[in-house]
Design a protein around this motif. Structure first.
Motif: not given
Lengths: 113, 111
Positions: A35, A37, A44, A58, B2, B100, B103
């Motif tokens: 991931y 950040q 993400k 991704e 998002q 996912y 935020s």
């Protein structure tokens, strides 16, 4: 014993260099992740591997190449580093089910100058 | 854009107050997780909810999954300084191991 470990913890490098981040998990999990950040703390997913096979990619630039030599390790190599690559990169591992606990490493803070 | 929006983005309260953090989406999730992250560390899982309408309690923390599985909330009763941190929700779709993340909500509990 640390469940998910990453090295290095901090990485400062010049634009254009190539660098690698290593990740190891001792939980016996089949699934591992990378991931990213960003500075706004948005986390993400970049990649997911299951038993050494790439499952999720991704839309990450080709400059990022994950490698899984065995199911306990998932390394991330980054070519031609750019300023926008500066972030904290987290490795994580998880059991087979999506509802299993995902264990995160301590993160690698990458700063590109 | 998002997939998961959290609110509020920042929350600063006094010890002993109650608070609720929201995680909203227009998409349906097969499961939803809440994490807490402290500075310099990775996120740590607090709870996973999988059934629409499900409510789970973890001491002073109450988690709820919306009936339609599109939203979730985290309620903290009598907040303590030790609750300070970044709270993240994460949803998985179609039972795949792809999450996912929201935020984030940065909580500061003042003594």
């Amino acid at each position: 014993d640390t469940a998910v470990s990453q090295t290095p913890k901090y990485l400062v490098t010049q634009m254009g260099n190539d660098k690698s981040i290593k990740c190891e998990q001792n939980l016996g999990h089949d699934t591992m992740y990378w991931y990213k950040q960003d500075s706004k703390k948005f986390l993400k997913i970049m990649f997911s591997y299951n038993n050494k096979e790439l499952i999720i990619n991704e839309t990450v630039p080709n400059r990022f190449s994950p490698k899984s030599p065995d199911k306990a390790h998932l390394n991330l190599h980054i070519n031609s580093l750019e300023l926008g690559d500066s972030a904290v990169y987290f490795c994580a591992s998880q059991g087979l089910a999506a509802t299993d606990t995902q264990y995160f490493g301590p993160g690698t803070r990458l700063t590109v100058l | 854009t998002q997939l998961l929006e959290q609110s509020p983005q920042f929350l600063s309260i006094q010890e002993g107050e109650n608070l609720t953090v929201y995680c909203n989406s227009s998409s349906v999730f097969s499961s939803l997780q809440w994490y807490r992250q402290e500075p310099g560390e990775g996120p740590v899982l607090l709870v996973t909810v999988v059934t629409g309408g499900e409510v789970k309690k973890l001491k002073r923390l109450t988690f709820q999954f919306g009936d339609a599985r599109k939203d979730s909330s985290l309620h903290i009763t009598a907040a303590q300084p030790g609750d300070t941190g970044l709270y993240l929700c994460a949803g998985a779709q179609d039972n795949f191991n792809k999450f996912y993340f929201g935020s984030g909500t940065k909580l500061n509990v003042k003594p």
